[in-house]
Design a protein around this motif. Structure first.
Motif, PDB file in Angstrom:
ATOM      1  N   LEU A 172       0.838  -1.207   0.000  1.00 13.80           N
ATOM      2  CA  LEU A 172       0.000   0.000   0.000  1.00 13.80           C
ATOM      3  C   LEU A 172       0.874   1.259   0.000  1.00 13.80           C
ATOM      4  CD1 LEU A 172      -2.887  -1.044   2.425  1.00 13.80           C
ATOM      5  CD2 LEU A 172      -2.795  -1.216  -0.064  1.00 13.80           C
ATOM      6  N   HIS A 173       2.016   1.139   0.668  1.00 13.35           N
ATOM      7  CA  HIS A 173       2.983   2.231   0.689  1.00 13.35           C
ATOM      8  C   HIS A 173       3.422   2.567  -0.744  1.00 13.35           C
ATOM      9  CE1 HIS A 173       6.539   4.486   1.936  1.00 13.35           C
ATOM     10  NE2 HIS A 173       7.311   3.660   1.270  1.00 13.35           N
ATOM     11  N   ARG A 174       3.801   1.549  -1.505  1.00 13.85           N
ATOM     12  CA  ARG A 174       4.235   1.762  -2.893  1.00 13.85           C
ATOM     13  C   ARG A 174       3.079   2.236  -3.768  1.00 13.85           C
ATOM     14  NH1 ARG A 174       9.483   2.563  -2.817  1.00 13.85           N
ATOM     15  NH2 ARG A 174      10.605   0.900  -1.778  1.00 13.85           N
ATOM     16  N   LYS A 175       1.882   1.773  -3.457  1.00 15.11           N
ATOM     17  CA  LYS A 175       0.720   2.180  -4.236  1.00 15.11           C
ATOM     18  C   LYS A 175       0.501   3.693  -4.098  1.00 15.11           C
ATOM     19  CE  LYS A 175      -3.085  -0.442  -4.002  1.00 15.11           C
ATOM     20  NZ  LYS A 175      -3.290  -1.086  -5.318  1.00 15.11           N
ATOM     21  N   ALA A 176       0.595   4.175  -2.878  1.00 14.93           N
ATOM     22  CA  ALA A 176       0.391   5.613  -2.647  1.00 14.93           C
ATOM     23  C   ALA A 176       1.464   6.423  -3.379  1.00 14.93           C
ATOM     24  CB  ALA A 176       0.416   5.904  -1.147  1.00 14.93           C
ATOM     25  N   GLY A 236     -11.953   0.706   7.135  1.00 19.81           N
ATOM     26  CA  GLY A 236     -10.700   0.653   6.369  1.00 19.81           C
ATOM     27  C   GLY A 236     -10.933  -0.005   5.009  1.00 19.81           C
ATOM     28  N   ASP A 237     -11.713  -1.067   4.986  1.00 18.07           N
ATOM     29  CA  ASP A 237     -12.006  -1.761   3.728  1.00 18.07           C
ATOM     30  C   ASP A 237     -12.750  -0.859   2.749  1.00 18.07           C
ATOM     31  OD1 ASP A 237     -10.728  -4.046   4.502  1.00 18.07           O
ATOM     32  OD2 ASP A 237     -12.533  -5.187   5.003  1.00 18.07           O
ATOM     33  N   GLY A 290      -4.957   6.845   2.006  1.00 18.54           N
ATOM     34  CA  GLY A 290      -4.238   7.208   3.232  1.00 18.54           C
ATOM     35  C   GLY A 290      -5.040   6.882   4.483  1.00 18.54           C
ATOM     36  N   ILE A 291      -6.329   7.220   4.461  1.00 20.41           N
ATOM     37  CA  ILE A 291      -7.174   6.921   5.613  1.00 20.41           C
ATOM     38  C   ILE A 291      -7.356   5.405   5.752  1.00 20.41           C
ATOM     39  CG2 ILE A 291      -9.490   7.222   6.610  1.00 20.41           C
ATOM     40  CD1 ILE A 291      -7.676   9.753   6.640  1.00 20.41           C
ATOM     41  N   GLY A 292      -7.535   4.746   4.622  1.00 20.62           N
ATOM     42  CA  GLY A 292      -7.652   3.288   4.640  1.00 20.62           C
ATOM     43  C   GLY A 292      -6.436   2.638   5.286  1.00 20.62           C
ATOM     44  N   ARG A 293      -5.268   3.137   4.946  1.00 22.18           N
ATOM     45  CA  ARG A 293      -4.043   2.561   5.519  1.00 22.18           C
ATOM     46  C   ARG A 293      -3.981   2.776   7.023  1.00 22.18           C
ATOM     47  NH1 ARG A 293       1.139   4.575   2.601  1.00 22.18           N
ATOM     48  NH2 ARG A 293       2.042   3.059   4.061  1.00 22.18           N
ATOM     49  N   LEU A 294      -4.336   3.981   7.462  1.00 21.41           N
ATOM     50  CA  LEU A 294      -4.310   4.249   8.915  1.00 21.41           C
ATOM     51  C   LEU A 294      -5.245   3.281   9.641  1.00 21.41           C
ATOM     52  CD1 LEU A 294      -4.340   8.164   8.991  1.00 21.41           C
ATOM     53  CD2 LEU A 294      -2.429   6.635   9.564  1.00 21.41           C
ATOM     54  N   LEU A 295      -6.405   3.051   9.042  1.00 21.50           N
ATOM     55  CA  LEU A 295      -7.380   2.167   9.682  1.00 21.50           C
ATOM     56  C   LEU A 295      -6.896   0.714   9.672  1.00 21.50           C
ATOM     57  CD1 LEU A 295     -10.613   3.838   8.271  1.00 21.50           C
ATOM     58  CD2 LEU A 295      -9.943   3.764  10.687  1.00 21.50           C
ATOM     59  N   LEU A 355      -3.362  -7.493   5.688  1.00 19.50           N
ATOM     60  CA  LEU A 355      -4.824  -7.349   5.696  1.00 19.50           C
ATOM     61  C   LEU A 355      -5.365  -7.016   4.307  1.00 19.50           C
ATOM     62  CD1 LEU A 355      -5.292  -5.466   9.083  1.00 19.50           C
ATOM     63  CD2 LEU A 355      -6.144  -7.757   8.539  1.00 19.50           C
ATOM     64  N   ALA A 356      -4.630  -6.200   3.580  1.00 21.79           N
ATOM     65  CA  ALA A 356      -5.120  -5.799   2.246  1.00 21.79           C
ATOM     66  C   ALA A 356      -4.971  -6.922   1.236  1.00 21.79           C
ATOM     67  CB  ALA A 356      -4.358  -4.570   1.760  1.00 21.79           C
TER      68      ALA A 356
END
Lengths: 112, 311, 254
Positions: free
Chosen positions: B59-63, C17-18, C52-57, C74-75
């Motif tokens: 997800l880091h790389r995706k952002a 988050g999902d 960004g919000i999804g990741r925090l959650l 999780l993702a």
């Protein structure tokens, strides 16, 4: 070089300046932080003022570049003519007495 | 001073030409053509990297990748704006691109086949672009030069993130390292081709140099890029796919082998792996959006009498 | 905190988050496909905010579990049945009308949600909501203005917008259904009852639909199941693509 054309321009590759223009152009001004004036950042296209403001925000403040925005229709800008630059701006050049450094104040007087 | 005299005296003093200044027709045309190509390249360049947004491995790389592809759109936009100061509309330039009358950098006609390609594009393609663009910050046309300053500032993260992707891969599994090597194998030569034909074969160079649009030759820029990149590849432990690559102690430069100019011209002329797909994607997005652009104009016309907000 | 409420907290954080993760995945596909360059940039901004919000959650959800799964675990490591996002956010991308209608209906909901969750008894949730609500307010401004503009634009844009509304409307009811997790979360003070957001959402949406000269579809059909992991078929290919690298190279870091 990367973006230079290779070979002679292909026929019909020169824009004529008469094609469709799409959404109007707007000039974007950003106040970088409180206390500073808005300065020109660039331009964007938008169909109306509301969208122009949003597009300016999305395009020009992605890296925290500002705290306030102005958008102005580009057609509303009135610019001075470069051909008139001499008469407009050169007369100011010989008036050194407008600047504080023109005057000599004895050191003993201190900062003035 | 007449317009032509002022134009020449500004160039002589290494100053900037601004939109309302008198300029030779050829200067204007050359700039429109070059800036438009540069803008088209940024926008078409969104596609090969966009191809990996959905599949970014973290997800880091995706952002990061999304932000980077977005930056390319922004860079295209800044450049089209610079071209528009020369009296053409963005729509007209985009139309020339869609009709195949305008070119864009051939590098984007190569496909991204693995995640390592995202690293290679950042490191090599953006690296080559930056080499060129740093030079262009000094070009004589004010709006182009200012766009380059902004772009270079934003772009410095692009190259670093690309190198970091590859650094992670070479320190990962054998499979990941092989992926990185494969990407370098495929992107190295196209990256060198980005600088264009050798100086002797470069048709427009002389005039562009006289106009202070071009401040360094193709070969000089290419050499600068090779010299910068070879040690970076060595640090990664990857092998540059050029058997002739060797250090020249006399010149203190890296000598590289011959470029396959047949391939270069083939791709420039439209027969690269992805030429058709790139244009089709671009045209489709534009055609699909026609009703939106029209509707927004119609709405604006209907509500034109409403007071504007004061910011 | 008891074990049971920790599980509830996990499930509660995860579902929100999902929502963000799946919607950002859909939006990510649209970058380079917008009607104008400016809108490509705007959509990317929205996608980045929501991701960004999804990741925090997801990060927080991971901390709440005994297994301590990462945001990426999780993702990328769960199956369709384990995703608990709303059906609305997984609807496949259609035309720009669909994009904006889906976005608007969801922004209107999320804006209300974050505005309430800033008062969550859970500090982390409250903190995330505080960041998210500034973003969702802007997203709502953007999508609302597009809904109005396109609804009240041309005959074609009006037709497309109405069609998009009719197509996704059946997925909006799910946003306001309270289930056991929601009830427990609300009771514990860290969550809000979705049903309590319904009136304000209806007011916002009805007003905008009217301004946009569109008609509000009827509520006869309501699709549900997302919160229980019973999805539409379209989430499968979305996950297959999104999870490809994680599953093809187990354990690798990137």
């Amino acid at each position: 070089m990367v973006y230079e054309g290779h070979g002679a321009p292909e026929e019909g590759s020169e824009p004529t300046g008469t094609g469709r223009t799409g959404w109007p152009l707007w000039e974007v001004f950003i106040r970088q932080r409180r206390g500073l004036s808005h300065t020109h950042a660039g331009s964007i296209h938008a169909p109306d003022a509301e969208t122009a403001l949003q597009n300016a925000r999305d395009v020009y403040t992605r890296r925290s570049e500002g705290v306030s925005l102005w958008v102005v229709p580009s057609v509303a800008i009135v610019a001075s003519d470069p051909d008139a630059a001499e008469e407009f701006f050169d007369p100011a050049a010989d008036k050194a007495y407008r600047h504080p450094t023109f005057y000599t104040i004895p050191e003993e007087v201190g900062h003035m | 001073m007449t317009g032509p005299e002022r134009f020449q005296s500004i160039l002589d003093e290494d100053g900037k030409i601004e939109p309302k200044d008198w300029m030779p027709d050829g200067y204007r045309k050359t700039l429109i053509r070059q800036i438009a190509q540069h803008a088209h390249s940024e926008v078409i360049g969104m596609q090969p990297e966009g191809n990996w947004i959905a599949r970014a491995p973290s997800l880091h790389r995706k952002a990061i990748l999304m932000a980077k592809v977005q930056d390319e759109a922004g860079h295209g936009l800044y450049l089209y704006s610079a071209a528009e100061t020369l009296g053409v509309s963005r729509d007209e330039l985009v139309d020339l691109l869609h009709r195949g009358k305008h070119k864009y950098s051939s590098i984007f006609n190569y496909p991204t086949l693995s995640w390592a390609d995202i690293g290679a594009i950042g490191w090599l393609v953006d690296g080559a672009a930056i080499t060129n663009q740093v030079m262009l910050t000094r070009c004589s046309y004010g709006p182009y030069s200012r766009a380059m300053v902004r772009i270079c500032k934003e772009e410095s993260f692009h190259q670093r993130q690309g190198y970091e992707i590859l650094l992670t891969l070479v320190n990962g599994t054998a499979e990941q390292k092989a992926m990185a090597q494969d990407a370098l194998d495929r992107w190295w030569w196209p990256a060198l081709m980005m600088f264009g034909p050798h100086d002797a074969d470069s048709t427009h160079s002389e005039q562009s140099t006289a106009w202070n649009i071009k401040r360094m030759s193709n070969d000089a820029l290419r050499q600068q890029f090779v010299d910068m990149t070879v040690p970076q590849a060595q640090y990664l432990g990857l092998e540059i796919p050029d058997p002739d690559l060797s250090w020249n102690a006399d010149t203190s430069h890296w000598d590289s082998g011959p470029i396959d100019w047949d391939e270069f011209w083939r791709v420039v002329k439209g027969d690269g792996p992805m030429n058709r797909e790139r244009l089709e994607h671009k045209r489709k997005a534009w055609d699909d959006g026609a009703w939106v652009r029209e509707a927004a104009e119609a709405y604006a016309a209907k509500h034109a009498d409403q007071p504007r907000r004061v910011a | 905190m008891t074990v049971i409420s920790r599980d509830t907290l996990f499930a509660y954080v995860l579902r929100h988050g999902d929502d963000c993760l799946i919607l950002s995945q859909r939006l990510g596909d649209l970058i380079s496909r917008a009607p104008e360059l400016e809108e490509d940039i705007a959509l990317a901004n929205i996608a980045l905010d929501i991701l960004g919000i999804g990741r925090l959650l997801l990060q927080y959800a991971g901390e709440l579990e005994a297994e301590e799964r990462s945001e990426d675990d999780l993702a990328f490591g769960r199956t369709e049945r384990e995703f608990t996002n709303l059906l609305l956010v997984e609807t496949p991308n259609g035309d720009f009308a669909h994009t904006m209608v889906r976005q608007y209906l969801f922004d209107a909901y999320q804006d209300l949600l974050w505005n309430r969750l800033v008062d969550s008894s859970d500090e982390t949730i409250a903190g995330i909501a505080g960041k998210a609500r500034k973003e969702s307010r802007y997203h709502l401004r953007h999508s609302r203005s597009w809904v109005v503009r396109l609804g009240d634009g041309t005959a074609e844009s009006n037709r497309r917008m109405q069609q998009a509304l009719e197509s996704v409307w059946r997925f909006t009811g799910e946003m306001f259904i309270d289930d056991e997790i929601d009830r427990a979360a609300a009771e514990a003070g860290f969550g809000v009852l979705p049903s309590s957001l319904s009136d304000a959402w209806n007011h916002e949406v009805t007003t905008t639909i009217e301004t946009a000269t569109l008609s509000r579809p009827d509520d006869s059909s309501i699709r549900t199941g997302g919160r229980d992991g019973r999805h539409s078929e379209s989430i499968g290919p979305l996950l297959a693509e999104m999870q490809h690298m994680y599953r093809s190279f187990p354990g690798a870091s990137w």
